[in-house]
Design an enzyme around this catalytic site. Structure first.
Site, short mmCIF file in Angstrom:
data_model
loop_
_atom_site.label_atom_id
_atom_site.label_comp_id
_atom_site.label_asym_id
_atom_site.label_seq_id
_atom_site.Cartn_x
_atom_site.Cartn_y
_atom_site.Cartn_z
CG ASP A 12 -1.72 -1.30 1.30
OD1 ASP A 12 -2.29 -1.74 0.29
OD2 ASP A 12 -1.69 -1.93 2.38
CE LYS A 15 2.92 -2.51 -4.55
NZ LYS A 15 2.65 -2.32 -3.13
N GLY A 39 -4.45 -4.54 -4.47
CA GLY A 39 -5.45 -3.57 -4.89
C GLY A 39 -4.73 -2.30 -5.27
CG HIS A 40 -1.86 -1.95 -7.74
ND1 HIS A 40 -1.02 -2.58 -8.61
CD2 HIS A 40 -1.40 -2.25 -6.51
CE1 HIS A 40 -0.08 -3.23 -7.93
NE2 HIS A 40 -0.31 -3.04 -6.66
CD GLN A 223 0.66 -9.10 -2.82
OE1 GLN A 223 1.32 -9.74 -3.62
NE2 GLN A 223 -0.60 -8.82 -3.03
P1 IMP Z 1 -2.38 -13.08 1.82
O1 IMP Z 1 -1.53 -12.49 0.76
O2 IMP Z 1 -3.86 -12.88 1.58
O3 IMP Z 1 -2.04 -14.51 2.13
O4 IMP Z 1 -2.08 -12.28 3.18
C1 IMP Z 1 -0.84 -12.38 3.86
C2 IMP Z 1 -0.44 -11.02 4.44
O5 IMP Z 1 -0.12 -10.13 3.39
C3 IMP Z 1 -1.54 -10.33 5.25
O6 IMP Z 1 -0.94 -9.61 6.31
C4 IMP Z 1 -2.15 -9.37 4.25
O7 IMP Z 1 -2.78 -8.28 4.89
C5 IMP Z 1 -0.91 -8.94 3.50
N1 IMP Z 1 -1.19 -8.47 2.13
C6 IMP Z 1 -1.46 -9.24 1.06
N2 IMP Z 1 -1.62 -8.48 -0.04
C7 IMP Z 1 -1.42 -7.21 0.35
C8 IMP Z 1 -1.41 -5.95 -0.35
O8 IMP Z 1 -1.60 -5.87 -1.57
N3 IMP Z 1 -1.17 -4.85 0.41
C9 IMP Z 1 -0.91 -4.92 1.74
N4 IMP Z 1 -0.89 -6.06 2.42
C10 IMP Z 1 -1.14 -7.20 1.75
#
Ligand code: IMP
Length: 429
Positions: A12, A15, A39-40, A223
């Protein structure tokens, strides 16, 4: 020219906006890892667009947008994103999905949720989008690739095996949940196959041709470094490698072709989900920044945890990814803060660390070492150039750049496309 763009904190960072800025000049944008946990957001003259799977470059018809082999694709979400774009008059003719990309299957989000619930207090705080279970199945070699949709006989045989032999026994016996009917699932996936067929391609020759023609290629990271499966705060991480190495395996671009890695950082820090966060602010200042910055997850709506800029985290990201140019985003969110702190390193049991400690139990209990700086206390949203920024704001940017060891050449001063201050030569120019 190949540019990799990575997130330098816990995600977040903004990007989407940097990708949109670069995509205008790029010939090809490739997503290489993650799935619809990302989520962009991009704000254009036509309004706000939120992308979860489709590369943000889709808004530029000249730009080929590839969902690479390293992404896990939920076909339901992808089809919804395609139809939402069409409703807004954007035909995604420039979209390509790698036939090697794995699918998030119907059962993956359910397993994500059930596993999180079973962990109780030790839960990770995943997005429940099935990302971890889908990558786990890819590694176990029981995953389905997008290209499998085009092979009905193969899908039938493999789905019968995976659902009957692997998924249903766990669902029924361990979780007491109803079993899946693989035949109706097959019918459903064959429907998706028809709709997705025009987009599915072997991306190897397409990307190789673009490399041969020296096209401008942007590898769009999702991420971030601190969520990296290997280098993040494991197990509080995502299930892919959002660092520069993951961008290569997730697209098929060789390391020798990469010209530049851009690191995107937010002027403060945020994190969704659980896990260590040394510079976290659990006070009024944190609440103010969360409110002013609308820091609630794009995907899950969860309030994000907020903290001061952590230069030790950012420096780690610069070194791990070989960042050559940095973007510092959302600086305007700090406009009303009279005083700012930057975490320069940590102290743990009498030792000083200038990078995140690998042992997360130690990392969880380390003490941040802060530097204090005066805020600028005025709005920067209208700044057009470096000289328009208040002196204290420029000092903050310069100090951040010094501490992280990368030149800050892009500064985000607001959510709109034009709210950027640039310095020095710009990537792709
Ligand atoms: P997962 O990717 O759904 O397995 O989540 C694993 C961890 O990554 C959690 O703490 C999520 O909140 C975090 N996470 C996954 N995708 C994002 C993103 O795009 N932005 C911020 N945090 C993310």
């Amino acid at each position: 020219m190949v540019i990799i763009l990575v997130g330098g904190q816990w995600g977040d960072e903004g990007k989407g906006k940097v990708i949109d800025y670069l995509a205008e000049k790029a010939d090809m944008v490739i997503r290489s890892q993650g799935g619809n946990n990302a989520g962009h957001t991009v704000i254009t003259e036509h309004g706000e667009f939120k992308f979860q799977l489709i590369p943000s470059g889709i808004l530029y018809p000249h730009c080929r947008c590839i969902i690479g082999n390293g992404v896990v694709v939920d076909p339901i979400v992808l089809l919804k994103e395609i139809s939402q774009l069409k409703e807004r008059g954007i035909e995604p003719n420039n979209l390509i999905v790698s036939e090697r990309a794995h699918m998030v299957m119907r059962y993956h989000p359910l397993f994500d949720q059930l596993e999180e619930e079973a962990r109780g207090d030790d839960r990770l705080g995943t997005t429940w989008r099935g990302i971890g279970p889908a990558y786990a199945d890819k590694i176990r070699r029981i995953g389905f690739r997008i290209g499998d949709l085009q092979k009905e006989g193969f899908m039938r045989k493999k789905l019968a095996f995976v659902v009957e032999q692997v998924k249903n026994p766990v669902l029924e016996k361990l979780y007491g949940k109803p079993a899946y009917d693989w035949e109706s699932m097959l019918d459903e996936y064959l429907q998706y196959a028809k709709q997705l067929d025009p987009f599915i391609r072997d991306t190897f020759p397409i990307i190789q041709e673009a490399l041969d023609q020296e096209k401008k290629i942007l590898l769009e990271g999702a991420q971030a470094t601190m969520l990296d499966l290997d280098f993040g705060t494991y197990p509080y991480v995502t299930s892919s490698n959002p660092t520069a190495g993951g961008a290569l395996t997730g697209s098929g671009i060789p390391p020798t072709k990469v010209d530049l890695t851009i690191g995107v950082f937010k002027a403060y820090t945020s994190r969704v989900g659980y896990g260590p966060f040394p510079s976290e602010l659990t006070n009024e200042i944190g609440d103010q920044i969360r409110e002013r910055g609308h820091e609630f997850g794009t995907v899950t709506g969860r309030p994000r945890r907020i903290g001061w800029f952590d230069a030790a985290v950012a420096r780690y990201a610069v070194k791990l990814n070989g960042v050559g140019v940095a973007a510092l985003m959302r600086l305007d969110i700090l406009d009303d803060q009279p005083m700012l702190q930057i975490c320069a390193g940590y102290e743990f049991r009498g030792h000083r660390y200038d990078h995140p400690i690998a042992n997360i139990s130690h990392y969880k209990h380390c003490t941040p070492i802060y530097e204090e700086m005066a805020g600028w206390e005025e709005e920067i949203g209208k700044a057009k150039c470096w000289e328009d920024l208040p002196a204290n704001c420029r000092d903050y940017i310069d100090r951040v750049g010094e501490l992280i060891g990368a030149p800050i050449q892009l500064v985000g001063t607001g959510p709109r496309r034009d709210q950027f201050v640039t310095r020095g030569p710009q990537p792709f120019d």
